[in-house]
Design an enzyme around this catalytic site. Structure first.
Site, PDB file in Angstrom:
ATOM      1  N   GLU A  62      -6.511   4.928   7.960  1.00 16.33           N
ATOM      2  CA  GLU A  62      -6.285   6.339   7.579  1.00 16.33           C
ATOM      3  C   GLU A  62      -7.518   6.913   6.903  1.00 16.33           C
ATOM      4  O   GLU A  62      -7.827   8.096   7.065  1.00 16.33           O
ATOM      5  CB  GLU A  62      -5.025   6.430   6.677  1.00 16.33           C
ATOM      6  CG  GLU A  62      -3.765   6.235   7.508  1.00 16.33           C
ATOM      7  CD  GLU A  62      -2.583   5.639   6.762  1.00 16.33           C
ATOM      8  OE1 GLU A  62      -2.594   5.606   5.516  1.00 16.33           O
ATOM      9  OE2 GLU A  62      -1.641   5.180   7.446  1.00 16.33           O
ATOM     10  N   GLY A  83       2.870   2.764  10.666  1.00 17.49           N
ATOM     11  CA  GLY A  83       3.765   3.900  10.470  1.00 17.49           C
ATOM     12  C   GLY A  83       4.511   4.310  11.722  1.00 17.49           C
ATOM     13  O   GLY A  83       5.148   5.359  11.765  1.00 17.49           O
ATOM     14  N   ASN A 134       0.871  -1.179   0.000  1.00 22.96           N
ATOM     15  CA  ASN A 134       0.000   0.000   0.000  1.00 22.96           C
ATOM     16  C   ASN A 134       0.907   1.227   0.000  1.00 22.96           C
ATOM     17  O   ASN A 134       1.495   1.553   1.024  1.00 22.96           O
ATOM     18  CB  ASN A 134      -0.902  -0.030   1.248  1.00 22.96           C
ATOM     19  CG  ASN A 134      -1.697   1.253   1.405  1.00 22.96           C
ATOM     20  OD1 ASN A 134      -1.774   2.077   0.493  1.00 22.96           O
ATOM     21  ND2 ASN A 134      -2.287   1.426   2.585  1.00 22.96           N
ATOM     22  N   TRP A 135       0.990   1.865  -1.153  1.00 29.57           N
ATOM     23  CA  TRP A 135       1.918   2.997  -1.273  1.00 29.57           C
ATOM     24  C   TRP A 135       1.400   4.275  -0.630  1.00 29.57           C
ATOM     25  O   TRP A 135       2.126   5.270  -0.571  1.00 29.57           O
ATOM     26  CB  TRP A 135       2.217   3.259  -2.750  1.00 29.57           C
ATOM     27  CG  TRP A 135       3.062   2.213  -3.405  1.00 29.57           C
ATOM     28  CD1 TRP A 135       3.633   1.122  -2.811  1.00 29.57           C
ATOM     29  CD2 TRP A 135       3.444   2.158  -4.787  1.00 29.57           C
ATOM     30  NE1 TRP A 135       4.336   0.402  -3.739  1.00 29.57           N
ATOM     31  CE2 TRP A 135       4.246   1.021  -4.953  1.00 29.57           C
ATOM     32  CE3 TRP A 135       3.181   2.968  -5.883  1.00 29.57           C
ATOM     33  CZ2 TRP A 135       4.792   0.658  -6.186  1.00 29.57           C
ATOM     34  CZ3 TRP A 135       3.712   2.627  -7.114  1.00 29.57           C
ATOM     35  CH2 TRP A 135       4.515   1.473  -7.262  1.00 29.57           C
TER      36      TRP A 135
HETATM   37  P1  13P Z   1       3.324   0.728   7.597  1.00 30.93           P
HETATM   38  O1  13P Z   1       3.818  -0.567   7.014  1.00 30.93           O
HETATM   39  O2  13P Z   1       3.998   1.935   7.018  1.00 30.93           O
HETATM   40  O3  13P Z   1       3.278   0.702   9.078  1.00 30.93           O
HETATM   41  O4  13P Z   1       1.789   0.857   7.093  1.00 30.93           O
HETATM   42  C1  13P Z   1       0.941  -0.217   7.241  1.00 30.93           C
HETATM   43  C2  13P Z   1      -0.302   0.064   6.484  1.00 30.93           C
HETATM   44  O5  13P Z   1      -1.060   0.948   6.823  1.00 30.93           O
HETATM   45  C3  13P Z   1      -0.573  -0.739   5.283  1.00 30.93           C
HETATM   46  O6  13P Z   1      -1.866  -0.533   4.814  1.00 30.93           O
END
Ligand code: 13P
Length: 251
Positions: free
Chosen positions: A97, A173, A9-10
């Site tokens: 998000e 994140g 997921n970019w």
């Molecule tokens: P991270 O791998 O950057 O923690 O993000 C996870 C994510 O939200 C994938 O959809």
């Protein structure tokens, strides 16, 4: 046996040129990685170019969201049929998000899931608890509510195409991934609910991905858990080499 699925997921990273160059590089890297289903979810603007660069590679392209109406006066929105036409085969829905920043509710997520199926897209439905909910001992209750909404009104055939992603909000994140044990506990709970609500066969076939700070160095331990069938990778999917290492750890 469930085939592992690893999706990148970019989020809101990479313009068209960068995205297409990545797709070409990743395609070459992953050409022998046939034991894993691979998915890349670029921003809307790059879906067509990425899908084109991945044509006949076996690597699928996904949207990161869609609106539930097919078309109409909805400024800024993208519909499921538009994603499909651009080359997407799947769409991520209910990402935390989207829920937190854009206000998507469980009912919105359900409408989007139905719109995805109507357009011939497989949904990757995301569920997950916040840190506050976990610390209050409400993790399973939150997962049940979100899962129930995502499954609302689906036929058995539709559910068979659904991918579920468990993404604890506190691990996204933050660099703080769930431990393999925490991931397994949540995944086993989710599969148990699927078994109770939809039957053992459907539950045993469903791919449940873990997402939240998956990196090349922690992927293997998480992916080895019996109910973890793959990963939804954010930040670490932005580098084709790193994403390839994670995908390889799923074999
Ligand atoms: P991270 O791998 O950057 O923690 O993000 C996870 C994510 O939200 C994938 O959809």
């Amino acid at each position: 046996m469930r085939v592992p699925l690893v999706a990148g997921n970019w989020k809101m990273f990479k313009g068209v040129a960068d995205a297409v160059a990545y797709a070409k590089e990743f395609r070459a890297l992953a050409k022998d990685l046939t034991a894993v289903e691979l998915v890349i979810a670029p921003p809307f603007t790059a879906i067509h170019g990425v899908a084109d660069a991945l044509r006949n590679s076996g690597i699928a392209t996904a949207g990161q969201d869609c609106y539930w109406e097919k078309d109409g006066a909805f400024t800024g929105a993208i519909s499921a049929p538009m994603l499909k036409e651009a080359g997407a085969a799947l769409v991520i829905l209910g990402h935390s998000e989207r829920r937190r920043v854009f206000g998507d509710t469980d009912a919105d997520v359900s409408r989007k899931i139905h719109a995805a199926y109507a357009a011939g897209l497989a949904p990757i439905a995301c569920i997950g608890e916040t840190l506050e909910e976990r610390e209050a001992g409400r993790t399973f209750e939150v997962l049940d509510t979100q899962l129930k909404a995502a499954l609302d009104g689906l036929s058995a055939d539709q559910f068979a195409q659904m991918v579920i992603a468990y993404e604890p909000v506190w691990a996204i994140g933050t660099g703080r991934n769930a431990t393999p044990e925490q991931a397994q506990e949540a995944h086993a709970h989710i599969r148990g609910r699927l078994r109770a609500w939809l039957g053992a066969e459907a539950a045993d076939k469903c791919q449940i991905l873990y997402g939240g700070s998956v990196k090349p160095d922690n992927a293997r331990a998480i992916l080895q858990q019996p109910d973890v069938d793959g990963a939804l990778v954010g930040g670490a999917s932005l580098d084709p080499q790193g994403f390839f290492q994670i995908a390889s750890a799923a074999v």
